[in-house]
Design an enzyme around this catalytic site. Structure first.
Site, PDB file in Angstrom:
ATOM      1  N   SER A   7      47.474   8.216  48.675  1.00 58.20           N
ATOM      2  CA  SER A   7      48.248   8.791  47.578  1.00 58.20           C
ATOM      3  C   SER A   7      49.725   8.521  47.809  1.00 58.20           C
ATOM      4  O   SER A   7      50.315   9.006  48.780  1.00 58.20           O
ATOM      5  CB  SER A   7      48.015  10.296  47.480  1.00 58.20           C
ATOM      6  OG  SER A   7      49.043  10.878  46.693  1.00 58.20           O
ATOM      7  N   HIS A  32      46.014   5.638  44.991  1.00 57.37           N
ATOM      8  CA  HIS A  32      45.938   6.870  44.198  1.00 57.37           C
ATOM      9  C   HIS A  32      47.327   7.228  43.677  1.00 57.37           C
ATOM     10  O   HIS A  32      48.282   7.360  44.458  1.00 57.37           O
ATOM     11  CB  HIS A  32      45.381   7.989  45.077  1.00 57.37           C
ATOM     12  CG  HIS A  32      45.082   9.258  44.341  1.00 57.37           C
ATOM     13  ND1 HIS A  32      43.937   9.438  43.603  1.00 57.37           N
ATOM     14  CD2 HIS A  32      45.779  10.415  44.252  1.00 57.37           C
ATOM     15  CE1 HIS A  32      43.937  10.655  43.086  1.00 57.37           C
ATOM     16  NE2 HIS A  32      45.048  11.272  43.458  1.00 57.37           N
ATOM     17  N   ASP A  34      49.492   9.891  41.465  1.00 56.93           N
ATOM     18  CA  ASP A  34      49.482  11.260  40.945  1.00 56.93           C
ATOM     19  C   ASP A  34      50.518  11.426  39.846  1.00 56.93           C
ATOM     20  O   ASP A  34      51.719  11.397  40.097  1.00 56.93           O
ATOM     21  CB  ASP A  34      49.781  12.242  42.090  1.00 56.93           C
ATOM     22  CG  ASP A  34      48.601  12.360  43.033  1.00 56.93           C
ATOM     23  OD1 ASP A  34      47.498  12.680  42.555  1.00 56.93           O
ATOM     24  OD2 ASP A  34      48.774  12.122  44.243  1.00 56.93           O
ATOM     25  N   MET A  36      52.150  13.881  37.205  1.00 61.62           N
ATOM     26  CA  MET A  36      52.321  15.323  36.951  1.00 61.62           C
ATOM     27  C   MET A  36      53.402  15.532  35.903  1.00 61.62           C
ATOM     28  O   MET A  36      54.426  14.843  35.919  1.00 61.62           O
ATOM     29  CB  MET A  36      52.730  16.040  38.237  1.00 61.62           C
ATOM     30  CG  MET A  36      51.794  15.810  39.412  1.00 61.62           C
ATOM     31  SD  MET A  36      52.265  16.829  40.818  1.00 61.62           S
ATOM     32  CE  MET A  36      51.156  16.179  42.085  1.00 61.62           C
ATOM     33  N   HIS A  65      45.481   9.612  38.585  1.00 58.80           N
ATOM     34  CA  HIS A  65      45.049  11.011  38.486  1.00 58.80           C
ATOM     35  C   HIS A  65      46.019  11.741  37.563  1.00 58.80           C
ATOM     36  O   HIS A  65      47.169  11.961  37.930  1.00 58.80           O
ATOM     37  CB  HIS A  65      45.040  11.596  39.914  1.00 58.80           C
ATOM     38  CG  HIS A  65      44.732  13.048  39.997  1.00 58.80           C
ATOM     39  ND1 HIS A  65      44.924  13.778  41.166  1.00 58.80           N
ATOM     40  CD2 HIS A  65      44.240  13.931  39.088  1.00 58.80           C
ATOM     41  CE1 HIS A  65      44.565  15.034  40.957  1.00 58.80           C
ATOM     42  NE2 HIS A  65      44.158  15.160  39.699  1.00 58.80           N
ATOM     43  N   MET A  67      47.486  14.749  35.971  1.00 60.80           N
ATOM     44  CA  MET A  67      47.650  16.207  36.022  1.00 60.80           C
ATOM     45  C   MET A  67      48.636  16.594  34.932  1.00 60.80           C
ATOM     46  O   MET A  67      49.771  17.000  35.176  1.00 60.80           O
ATOM     47  CB  MET A  67      48.152  16.630  37.412  1.00 60.80           C
ATOM     48  CG  MET A  67      47.048  16.535  38.466  1.00 60.80           C
ATOM     49  SD  MET A  67      47.692  16.519  40.146  1.00 60.80           S
ATOM     50  CE  MET A  67      48.069  14.776  40.286  1.00 60.80           C
ATOM     51  N   MET A 136      39.058  18.619  43.595  1.00 58.75           N
ATOM     52  CA  MET A 136      40.330  19.012  44.212  1.00 58.75           C
ATOM     53  C   MET A 136      40.043  19.972  45.363  1.00 58.75           C
ATOM     54  O   MET A 136      39.388  20.995  45.175  1.00 58.75           O
ATOM     55  CB  MET A 136      41.246  19.722  43.195  1.00 58.75           C
ATOM     56  CG  MET A 136      41.851  18.844  42.117  1.00 58.75           C
ATOM     57  SD  MET A 136      42.705  17.358  42.693  1.00 58.75           S
ATOM     58  CE  MET A 136      43.950  18.043  43.786  1.00 58.75           C
ATOM     59  N   GLY A 141      49.368  19.812  42.445  1.00 58.30           N
ATOM     60  CA  GLY A 141      50.799  20.003  42.186  1.00 58.30           C
ATOM     61  C   GLY A 141      51.670  19.473  43.306  1.00 58.30           C
ATOM     62  O   GLY A 141      52.783  19.032  43.063  1.00 58.30           O
ATOM     63  N   GLY A 143      51.768  17.536  47.479  1.00 61.09           N
ATOM     64  CA  GLY A 143      51.121  16.944  48.637  1.00 61.09           C
ATOM     65  C   GLY A 143      51.292  17.857  49.838  1.00 61.09           C
ATOM     66  O   GLY A 143      52.034  18.846  49.778  1.00 61.09           O
ATOM     67  N   ASP A 174      40.358  15.218  47.035  1.00 61.84           N
ATOM     68  CA  ASP A 174      41.820  15.084  46.998  1.00 61.84           C
ATOM     69  C   ASP A 174      42.479  16.384  47.448  1.00 61.84           C
ATOM     70  O   ASP A 174      42.330  17.417  46.802  1.00 61.84           O
ATOM     71  CB  ASP A 174      42.224  14.749  45.553  1.00 61.84           C
ATOM     72  CG  ASP A 174      43.707  14.453  45.370  1.00 61.84           C
ATOM     73  OD1 ASP A 174      44.448  14.452  46.363  1.00 61.84           O
ATOM     74  OD2 ASP A 174      44.098  14.221  44.212  1.00 61.84           O
TER      75      ASP A 174
HETATM   76  C1  DX5 Z   1      47.865  16.989  44.758  1.00 58.61           C
HETATM   77  C2  DX5 Z   1      47.602  15.527  44.489  1.00 58.61           C
HETATM   78  C3  DX5 Z   1      47.165  14.789  45.685  1.00 58.61           C
HETATM   79  C4  DX5 Z   1      48.136  14.768  46.835  1.00 58.61           C
HETATM   80  C5  DX5 Z   1      47.337  14.835  48.098  1.00 58.61           C
HETATM   81  O1  DX5 Z   1      48.124  17.640  43.573  1.00 58.61           O
HETATM   82  O2  DX5 Z   1      46.595  15.378  43.500  1.00 58.61           O
HETATM   83  O3  DX5 Z   1      46.706  13.477  45.389  1.00 58.61           O
HETATM   84  O4  DX5 Z   1      48.956  13.635  46.869  1.00 58.61           O
HETATM   85  O5  DX5 Z   1      48.199  14.935  49.148  1.00 58.61           O
HETATM   86  P1  DX5 Z   1      47.764  15.302  50.628  1.00 58.61           P
HETATM   87  O6  DX5 Z   1      46.782  14.261  51.066  1.00 58.61           O
HETATM   88  O7  DX5 Z   1      49.052  15.232  51.364  1.00 58.61           O
HETATM   89  O8  DX5 Z   1      47.155  16.682  50.590  1.00 58.61           O
HETATM   90 ZN    ZN Z   2      45.684  13.310  43.247  1.00 61.49          ZN
END
Ligand code: DX5
Ligand code: ZN
Length: 222
Positions: A7, A32, A34, A36, A65, A67, A136, A141, A143, A174
């Site tokens: 990601s 990946h 993300d 948002m 992904h 969100m 999830m 939201g 990492g 994820d």
């Molecule tokens: C969280 C994201 C993830 C995030 C995962 O909302 O969807 O893809 O980047 O990050 P890690 O692996 O650091 O938990």
């Molecule tokens: Zn994600």
């Protein structure tokens, strides 16, 4: 089959091409991304123009992904920009079957995403139609959050549901995936592993990706 999906949320956004190259040398199978919107989740990240640039920077499939509160509006632009997989949250989609059909029609793989509090049964009626399911294992939201232990049971529940529907579609997981959690989720049935902090937060992203993937493959073989 195990696929590693680094990601980029945890990567250096000013150096995405070199960060992705390092993860690729370490065995990444897809990138990946993300997205948002500051509404569905309390954070804002990136949009279509970044996906378009990423498309030129890597040959790996782009796993986008979404969100965001209104994914239907943005599916086509993301696929045109180069998304190969598009996953959408069931929590915001009253016409999920239509959305899935649209993603596939536009030529991408269609995934549905479940938040930690969303029941497995919420995808019961479309289990036969999805190309993958994203579970999830943190609240989306951000990492670098801590893995929610119940996610393993959830993954096993989704696997059983897909199997009953005669669908061999893989499960992606994820959130909080690292060397301490990867074996648990693989044994529960996850095959596509998203990892941000565990790869790009490490001193050497290439080495971190390689180690995480080999640990996952070993767990899958047992
Ligand atoms: C969280 C994201 C993830 C995030 C995962 O909302 O969807 O893809 O980047 O990050 P890690 O692996 O650091 O938990
Ligand atoms: Zn994600």
């Amino acid at each position: 089959m195990i696929r590693l999906a680094p990601s980029i949320l945890a990567a250096d956004f000013a150096n995405l091409a070199s960060e992705i190259a390092a993860a690729t040398r370490g065995g990444a199978d897809q990138i990946h991304v993300d997205v948002m919107d500051g509404h569905f989740v309390p954070n804002i990240t990136i949009g279509v123009p970044v996906v378009k640039s990423l498309r030129k920077a890597t040959k790996l499939p782009l796993d986008v992904h979404l969100m965001i509160t209104d994914p239907d509006r943005y599916i086509e632009p993301f696929i045109e920009a180069g998304a190969n997989m598009v996953s959408v949250h069931v929590e915001v989609l009253p016409h999920l079957h239509r959305t899935i059909t649209q993603i596939k029609k536009l030529g991408a793989k269609a995934g549905v995403v479940l938040n930690p509090s969303t029941p497995v049964a919420s995808i019961g009626e479309i289990a036969a139609d999805v190309d993958f399911v994203l579970v999830m294992s943190v609240n989306p939201g951000f990492g670098g959050q801590v893995f929610i232990p119940h996610s393993a049971t959830k993954i096993a529940g989704v696997r059983a549901l897909l199997d009953r529907a005669g669908n061999r579609a893989p499960i992606e997981v994820d959130g909080g995936i690292d060397l301490t959690t990867v074996e648990t989720v693989v044994k529960a049935g996850a095959e596509w592993l998203v990892a941000g902090q565990a790869i790009f937060g490490a001193a050497n992203a290439e080495e971190a990706a390689r180690t995480l993937k080999s640990r996952a493959e070993a767990a899958a073989a047992r």
